[in-house]
Write a protein that holds these residues in place. Structure first.
Motif, PDB file in Angstrom:
ATOM      1  N   GLN A 270     -23.294  17.375   8.401  1.00 44.76           N
ATOM      2  CA  GLN A 270     -23.459  17.762   6.939  1.00 44.76           C
ATOM      3  C   GLN A 270     -24.341  16.923   6.117  1.00 44.76           C
ATOM      4  OE1 GLN A 270     -19.133  17.744   5.802  1.00 44.76           O
ATOM      5  NE2 GLN A 270     -19.209  20.115   5.704  1.00 44.76           N
ATOM      6  N   SER A 271     -24.347  15.484   6.497  1.00 44.38           N
ATOM      7  CA  SER A 271     -25.284  14.610   5.710  1.00 44.38           C
ATOM      8  C   SER A 271     -26.471  14.950   6.162  1.00 44.38           C
ATOM      9  CB  SER A 271     -24.858  12.976   6.227  1.00 44.38           C
ATOM     10  OG  SER A 271     -23.558  12.896   5.999  1.00 44.38           O
ATOM     11  N   ILE A 272     -26.895  15.324   7.418  1.00 43.03           N
ATOM     12  CA  ILE A 272     -28.236  15.715   7.634  1.00 43.03           C
ATOM     13  C   ILE A 272     -28.704  17.078   6.850  1.00 43.03           C
ATOM     14  CG2 ILE A 272     -29.940  16.564   9.422  1.00 43.03           C
ATOM     15  CD1 ILE A 272     -27.971  14.909  11.494  1.00 43.03           C
ATOM     16  N   ARG A 273     -27.968  17.953   6.784  1.00 46.97           N
ATOM     17  CA  ARG A 273     -28.209  19.067   5.959  1.00 46.97           C
ATOM     18  C   ARG A 273     -28.365  18.764   4.661  1.00 46.97           C
ATOM     19  NH1 ARG A 273     -24.358  23.353   9.167  1.00 46.97           N
ATOM     20  NH2 ARG A 273     -25.845  24.038  10.764  1.00 46.97           N
ATOM     21  N   VAL A 274     -27.689  18.061   4.040  1.00 44.99           N
ATOM     22  CA  VAL A 274     -28.152  17.486   2.617  1.00 44.99           C
ATOM     23  C   VAL A 274     -29.114  16.853   2.230  1.00 44.99           C
ATOM     24  CG1 VAL A 274     -27.013  15.983   0.730  1.00 44.99           C
ATOM     25  CG2 VAL A 274     -25.485  17.597   1.863  1.00 44.99           C
ATOM     26  N   GLU A 275     -29.426  15.709   3.200  1.00 43.45           N
ATOM     27  CA  GLU A 275     -30.597  15.044   3.122  1.00 43.45           C
ATOM     28  C   GLU A 275     -31.967  15.910   3.327  1.00 43.45           C
ATOM     29  OE1 GLU A 275     -32.593  11.562   2.254  1.00 43.45           O
ATOM     30  OE2 GLU A 275     -30.480  11.814   2.389  1.00 43.45           O
ATOM     31  N   ALA A 276     -31.771  17.039   4.178  1.00 42.71           N
ATOM     32  CA  ALA A 276     -32.943  17.944   4.263  1.00 42.71           C
ATOM     33  C   ALA A 276     -33.157  18.557   3.040  1.00 42.71           C
ATOM     34  CB  ALA A 276     -32.940  18.848   5.792  1.00 42.71           C
ATOM     35  N   ALA A 277     -32.025  19.153   2.517  1.00 41.21           N
ATOM     36  CA  ALA A 277     -32.014  19.789   1.096  1.00 41.21           C
ATOM     37  C   ALA A 277     -32.867  18.949   0.047  1.00 41.21           C
ATOM     38  CB  ALA A 277     -30.702  20.274   0.974  1.00 41.21           C
ATOM     39  N   LYS A 278     -32.223  17.754   0.102  1.00 47.53           N
ATOM     40  CA  LYS A 278     -32.835  17.014  -0.945  1.00 47.53           C
ATOM     41  C   LYS A 278     -34.348  16.987  -0.801  1.00 47.53           C
ATOM     42  CE  LYS A 278     -30.930  12.798  -1.493  1.00 47.53           C
ATOM     43  NZ  LYS A 278     -30.286  11.694  -1.011  1.00 47.53           N
ATOM     44  N   GLU A 298     -24.956  29.251   4.975  1.00 44.05           N
ATOM     45  CA  GLU A 298     -24.959  30.713   4.739  1.00 44.05           C
ATOM     46  C   GLU A 298     -24.511  30.803   3.219  1.00 44.05           C
ATOM     47  OE1 GLU A 298     -22.685  32.727   7.384  1.00 44.05           O
ATOM     48  OE2 GLU A 298     -24.118  32.473   9.237  1.00 44.05           O
ATOM     49  N   ASP A 299     -23.447  30.149   2.854  1.00 43.51           N
ATOM     50  CA  ASP A 299     -23.013  30.444   1.524  1.00 43.51           C
ATOM     51  C   ASP A 299     -23.367  29.102   0.492  1.00 43.51           C
ATOM     52  OD1 ASP A 299     -21.372  30.648  -0.751  1.00 43.51           O
ATOM     53  OD2 ASP A 299     -19.385  30.232   0.324  1.00 43.51           O
ATOM     54  N   PRO A 300     -24.300  29.401  -0.459  1.00 45.82           N
ATOM     55  CA  PRO A 300     -24.686  28.611  -1.616  1.00 45.82           C
ATOM     56  C   PRO A 300     -23.782  27.942  -2.292  1.00 45.82           C
ATOM     57  CG  PRO A 300     -25.953  30.554  -1.564  1.00 45.82           C
ATOM     58  CD  PRO A 300     -24.900  30.856  -0.801  1.00 45.82           C
ATOM     59  N   ARG A 301     -22.703  28.493  -2.458  1.00 49.98           N
ATOM     60  CA  ARG A 301     -21.518  28.020  -3.425  1.00 49.98           C
ATOM     61  C   ARG A 301     -20.692  26.767  -2.467  1.00 49.98           C
ATOM     62  NH1 ARG A 301     -17.888  32.373  -6.282  1.00 49.98           N
ATOM     63  NH2 ARG A 301     -18.303  33.694  -4.894  1.00 49.98           N
ATOM     64  N   SER A 302     -20.452  26.878  -1.345  1.00 49.42           N
ATOM     65  CA  SER A 302     -19.671  25.957  -0.741  1.00 49.42           C
ATOM     66  C   SER A 302     -20.843  24.901  -0.445  1.00 49.42           C
ATOM     67  CB  SER A 302     -19.230  26.494   0.744  1.00 49.42           C
ATOM     68  OG  SER A 302     -20.364  26.819   1.766  1.00 49.42           O
ATOM     69  N   PHE A 303     -22.346  25.085  -0.154  1.00 51.80           N
ATOM     70  CA  PHE A 303     -23.158  24.026  -0.087  1.00 51.80           C
ATOM     71  C   PHE A 303     -23.363  23.089  -1.011  1.00 51.80           C
ATOM     72  CE2 PHE A 303     -27.510  22.381   0.136  1.00 51.80           C
ATOM     73  CZ  PHE A 303     -27.304  21.442   1.257  1.00 51.80           C
ATOM     74  N   THR A 304     -23.274  23.810  -2.387  1.00 48.57           N
ATOM     75  CA  THR A 304     -23.303  23.361  -3.648  1.00 48.57           C
ATOM     76  C   THR A 304     -22.227  22.099  -3.893  1.00 48.57           C
ATOM     77  OG1 THR A 304     -24.540  24.917  -4.882  1.00 48.57           O
ATOM     78  CG2 THR A 304     -23.281  23.347  -6.284  1.00 48.57           C
ATOM     79  N   ARG A 305     -20.958  22.704  -3.530  1.00 53.14           N
ATOM     80  CA  ARG A 305     -19.644  21.856  -3.580  1.00 53.14           C
ATOM     81  C   ARG A 305     -19.950  20.245  -2.566  1.00 53.14           C
ATOM     82  NH1 ARG A 305     -16.954  26.763  -3.465  1.00 53.14           N
ATOM     83  NH2 ARG A 305     -16.369  26.606  -1.468  1.00 53.14           N
ATOM     84  N   LEU A 306     -20.539  20.848  -1.454  1.00 58.74           N
ATOM     85  CA  LEU A 306     -20.928  19.574  -0.439  1.00 58.74           C
ATOM     86  C   LEU A 306     -21.944  18.682  -0.824  1.00 58.74           C
ATOM     87  CD1 LEU A 306     -21.113  18.259   2.374  1.00 58.74           C
ATOM     88  CD2 LEU A 306     -22.535  20.009   2.963  1.00 58.74           C
ATOM     89  N   PHE A 307     -23.036  19.360  -1.542  1.00 62.04           N
ATOM     90  CA  PHE A 307     -24.250  18.684  -2.263  1.00 62.04           C
ATOM     91  C   PHE A 307     -23.544  17.532  -3.144  1.00 62.04           C
ATOM     92  CE2 PHE A 307     -27.960  17.816  -4.375  1.00 62.04           C
ATOM     93  CZ  PHE A 307     -28.879  17.555  -3.693  1.00 62.04           C
ATOM     94  N   ASN A 308     -22.788  18.481  -4.227  1.00 64.01           N
ATOM     95  CA  ASN A 308     -22.423  17.466  -5.171  1.00 64.01           C
ATOM     96  C   ASN A 308     -21.457  16.433  -5.047  1.00 64.01           C
ATOM     97  OD1 ASN A 308     -21.112  16.756  -7.560  1.00 64.01           O
ATOM     98  ND2 ASN A 308     -21.610  18.795  -8.494  1.00 64.01           N
ATOM     99  N   SER A 309     -20.794  16.696  -3.789  1.00 64.47           N
ATOM    100  CA  SER A 309     -19.665  15.550  -3.166  1.00 64.47           C
ATOM    101  C   SER A 309     -20.487  14.375  -2.460  1.00 64.47           C
ATOM    102  CB  SER A 309     -18.627  16.198  -2.296  1.00 64.47           C
ATOM    103  OG  SER A 309     -19.297  16.478  -1.206  1.00 64.47           O
TER     104      SER A 309
END
Length: 327
Positions: A270-278, A298-309
């Protein structure tokens, strides 16, 4: 008039000293002048050092001290600026500062460290069992060196009793504005921020942090798994797939991964994916849906929650703050 003492030492950040000096000294002055009103100085600010010695900062700028710290019996606020040199060398060379920190703490003085200045407070023992923060890049070193401190490395500012800490190297202005608000109220702090075009409420440094890969361990199979994850994070990934990559059973892989990295494989992913998204949010105008797909969600809403956290910001807030525009 409130008294502020900034404790200077060799290889400190000059800006963390001179910036705090300026903001405190001009509180009640700059804004009043802009409004055509008589200035009203609120803080008496002085730079102190052991023996009133001149301070050579990390950028080789030499600052003259106004007073010897030995001669300061009382001050309302004591500021410890950022360590600019090598941590171990600066801490070792300035252990004579620790008794002064302990003395002012015993008197109930408000003591505030900026960035790596928190290491001095921890060395003096006055952060034991207290909340604190420091620059995110030093968080692992700090946590290992001072396990008795409640380190909140995502926080830009912490307060625990009379002890204040701020995070990044330029967080001195957040710290200064907070202390101005404490002593003079919200209006004075807000007007000071406006006069100097400063944002008064940043609050979090998680968005500035980069992924700490945690590859300092010696587990060769887990290192291979980390490298594989960093190359394939955009694909659907299962535990079986990960364990098979390094020829371990699922149970053994989970146990060894957590020992080596202090994370589960999927929190690491999850950390790697958030870093890539940044990075994509900083450089591309793609939609959030497209970016989420690129990083393996796949789900923008769940990813947004992860990104925010993990960052303290939504993806749209992050893009607004960090998007790189080129002429």
């Amino acid at each position: 008039m409130h008294n502020v003492t900034i404790l200077g030492y060799e290889h400190a950040y000059a800006s963390a000293i001179t910036g705090a000096l300026d903001i405190f000294a001009l509180a009640g002055v700059t804004w009043q002048r802009m409004q055509g009103k008589p200035p009203e100085r609120i803080f008496n600010v002085q730079l102190a050092s052991v023996g009133k010695r001149d301070i050579e900062c990390i950028n080789h700028l030499t600052l003259k001290s106004q007073v010897a710290i030995e001669d300061v019996d009382q001050t309302d606020i004591l500021i410890i600026p950022t360590i600019g040199g090598k941590l171990e060398e600066v801490l070792s060379a300035n252990r004579n500062l620790l008794p002064f920190l302990q003395y002012f703490n015993s008197k109930g003085t408000d003591i505030a460290s900026n960035c790596s200045g928190a290491f001095f407070l921890a060395e003096a023992g006055i952060l034991n069992n207290k909340k604190a923060t420091t620059h995110w890049g030093y968080a692992e070193t700090f946590a290992k060196r001072y396990p008795q401190v409640d380190l909140l490395s995502n926080k830009l500012i912490t307060q625990d009793g009379n002890i204040y800490c701020s995070g990044g190297g330029m967080a001195w202005f957040d710290l200064t504005l907070l202390l101005i608000e404490r002593y003079c109220g919200h209006d004075v702090a807000t007007n000071t921020a406006k006069a100097h075009v400063l944002d008064i409420s940043r609050g979090n440094q998680a968005a500035y942090a980069q992924l700490r890969s945690k590859k300092y361990h010696q587990d060769a199979e887990i290192l291979r798994a980390q490298e594989w994850l960093e190359s394939n994070y955009h694909q659907p990934i299962s535990l079986d797939q990960l364990a098979n990559q390094v020829s371990l059973t699922n149970r053994t892989f989970l146990r060894r991964f957590k020992i080596a990295t202090e994370q589960t494989p999927f929190s690491y992913l999850q950390s790697i994916r958030v870093e890539a998204a940044k990075k994509l949010l900083e450089t591309e105008n793609s939609s959030l849906e497209a970016i989420v797909t690129k990083v393996g969600y796949e789900d923008p809403r769940s990813f947004t929650r992860l990104f925010n956290s993990l960052t303290g910001l939504s993806p749209s807030q992050y893009r607004k703050k960090f998007f790189r525009t080129y002429s």
